[in-house]
Design a protein around this motif. Structure first.
Motif, PDB file in Angstrom:
ATOM      1  N   ASN A   1     -29.248 -25.715 -62.562  1.00 13.45           N
ATOM      2  CA  ASN A   1     -28.518 -25.523 -63.823  1.00 13.45           C
ATOM      3  C   ASN A   1     -29.217 -26.200 -65.006  1.00 13.45           C
ATOM      4  O   ASN A   1     -28.579 -26.810 -65.864  1.00 13.45           O
ATOM      5  N   ILE A   2     -30.534 -26.086 -65.035  1.00 14.38           N
ATOM      6  CA  ILE A   2     -31.334 -26.627 -66.134  1.00 14.38           C
ATOM      7  C   ILE A   2     -31.981 -25.469 -66.884  1.00 14.38           C
ATOM      8  O   ILE A   2     -32.560 -24.569 -66.273  1.00 14.38           O
ATOM      9  N   LYS A   3     -31.872 -25.514 -68.210  1.00 11.68           N
ATOM     10  CA  LYS A   3     -32.462 -24.474 -69.047  1.00 11.68           C
ATOM     11  C   LYS A   3     -33.512 -25.092 -69.962  1.00 11.68           C
ATOM     12  O   LYS A   3     -33.264 -26.107 -70.614  1.00 11.68           O
ATOM     13  N   LYS A   4     -34.682 -24.470 -70.011  1.00 15.44           N
ATOM     14  CA  LYS A   4     -35.800 -24.978 -70.799  1.00 15.44           C
ATOM     15  C   LYS A   4     -36.280 -23.878 -71.743  1.00 15.44           C
ATOM     16  O   LYS A   4     -36.683 -22.803 -71.299  1.00 15.44           O
ATOM     17  N   VAL A   5     -36.225 -24.151 -73.051  1.00 11.13           N
ATOM     18  CA  VAL A   5     -36.574 -23.147 -74.061  1.00 11.13           C
ATOM     19  C   VAL A   5     -37.554 -23.754 -75.059  1.00 11.13           C
ATOM     20  O   VAL A   5     -37.375 -24.887 -75.516  1.00 11.13           O
ATOM     21  N   LEU A   6     -38.587 -22.988 -75.400  1.00 13.21           N
ATOM     22  CA  LEU A   6     -39.565 -23.411 -76.401  1.00 13.21           C
ATOM     23  C   LEU A   6     -39.357 -22.575 -77.662  1.00 13.21           C
ATOM     24  O   LEU A   6     -39.417 -21.349 -77.627  1.00 13.21           O
ATOM     25  N   GLN A   7     -39.110 -23.261 -78.788  1.00  6.19           N
ATOM     26  CA  GLN A   7     -38.928 -22.593 -80.073  1.00  6.19           C
ATOM     27  C   GLN A   7     -40.194 -22.755 -80.911  1.00  6.19           C
ATOM     28  O   GLN A   7     -40.714 -23.861 -81.049  1.00  6.19           O
ATOM     29  N   ARG A   8     -40.652 -21.655 -81.481  1.00 11.00           N
ATOM     30  CA  ARG A   8     -41.806 -21.685 -82.382  1.00 11.00           C
ATOM     31  C   ARG A   8     -41.339 -21.328 -83.792  1.00 11.00           C
ATOM     32  O   ARG A   8     -40.805 -20.245 -84.018  1.00 11.00           O
ATOM     33  N   HIS A   9     -41.554 -22.250 -84.717  1.00  8.77           N
ATOM     34  CA  HIS A   9     -41.089 -22.077 -86.093  1.00  8.77           C
ATOM     35  C   HIS A   9     -42.278 -22.007 -87.050  1.00  8.77           C
ATOM     36  O   HIS A   9     -43.260 -22.738 -86.885  1.00  8.77           O
ATOM     37  N   ARG A  10     -42.142 -21.154 -88.048  1.00  9.11           N
ATOM     38  CA  ARG A  10     -43.128 -21.062 -89.129  1.00  9.11           C
ATOM     39  C   ARG A  10     -42.377 -20.950 -90.448  1.00  9.11           C
ATOM     40  O   ARG A  10     -41.429 -20.164 -90.564  1.00  9.11           O
TER      41      ARG A  10
END
Length: 291
Positions: A97-106
């Protein structure tokens, strides 16, 4: 006889049906048409949608007004922004039950006369108990590059990956630049023959020179520094230019100790009053300031 019985049974069944219909009659004003009732359901649903749209527009208008207020308050304006997300959750993480998300912002924007472009990544990890996020990468491009003080600051900010420090320090740096520009412009307009700005009001130094004694000059160097913690502070230094003959006659070392005296005067009078006193002490006898 049988035919009469059958007719009686049919009439009895019809009476029962009419009785049921009377019992189940809708209340006055209620529509009994299924088609019309469906239309009313659709209309009601659409009306609720319209109300939500009005609420959304009202909320967006409120957010836009807040952004305009913050922009006028801080001088920072964001022009373009984009965001992409990548799910890095593995099968093993899903089982736990672990969620890993990478956000890329510009994003790109400006703070008064300085423009910037930012690219950064935020890694979010969420489990049953909490959500953690950390900036894993930060890249900054700024223009114009004539402000040498910003070069080291940008490098430190990228190394620390501190977005809050970037925006806070940039705001105060620009505020000090604008104040320096207004101050230099003020004295140039007030003492046009005495004050010299080699690069205009945006210059980082100001020369004070007597028309009758051009060989003697005072130079105010006004830097704007950003320390390790992102605190923005002005630093003013006085440089003197005098002929050798004047230095030999200066038995009290007034010229030599002038930079130290200048710093002391800054602490007592402040920036504008100190600059005013220097200009007046050098050449008020030969020039009446412009009103």
């Amino acid at each position: 006889m049988d035919s009469l019985r059958a007719e009686a049974d049919a009439l009895e069944a019809e009476i029962k049906a009419l009785r049921r219909a009377c019992v189940e009659l809708p209340a006055p004003g209620e529509d009994t048409s299924p088609v019309r009732q469906s239309f009313q359901d659709i209309y009601q649903s659409d009306s609720e949608g319209w109300e939500s749209l009005k609420d959304l527009r009202s909320h967006l208008g409120h957010v836009e007004s807040e952004l305009q207020f913050l922009s006028s308050l801080t001088g920072i304006s964001i022009r373009n922004y984009s965001k992409k997300m990548e799910d890095l959750t593995s099968t093993e993480m899903t089982e736990k039950n672990i969620k890993k998300v990478l956000q890329r912002h510009r994003l790109s924007g400006s703070c008064h006369m300085i423009t910037f472009q930012l690219e950064f990544q935020i890694l979010e990890i969420q489990n049953k108990e909490n959500l953690s996020s950390v900036i894993t990468d930060l890249s900054i491009i700024m223009e114009p590059t004539e402000y040498s003080e910003l070069s080291e600051f940008v490098s430190r900010t990228e190394e620390r990956r501190d977005l809050f420090m970037f925006f806070r320090s940039l705001h105060f740096f620009v505020e000090w630049c604008e104040y320096r520009k207004r101050t230099f412009k003020h004295f140039k307009e007030k003492y046009p023959e005495t004050v010299h700005l080699a690069k205009g009001a945006s210059s980082s130094y100001m020369g004070i020179r007597s028309h009758s004694r051009p060989e003697f000059e005072l130079v105010i160097v006004w830097r704007i520094q950003i320390d390790e913690e992102g605190k923005v502070l002005p630093r003013l230094d006085l440089l003197t230019k005098a002929p050798l003959s004047a230095l030999e006659l200066d038995k009290n070392r007034v010229i030599e100790t002038a930079p130290l005296s200048f710093r002391t005067l800054l602490g007592v009078l402040g920036i504008e009053a100190t600059l005013e006193s220097l200009i007046k002490s050098l050449c008020t006898e030969e020039q009446v300031p412009t009103q």
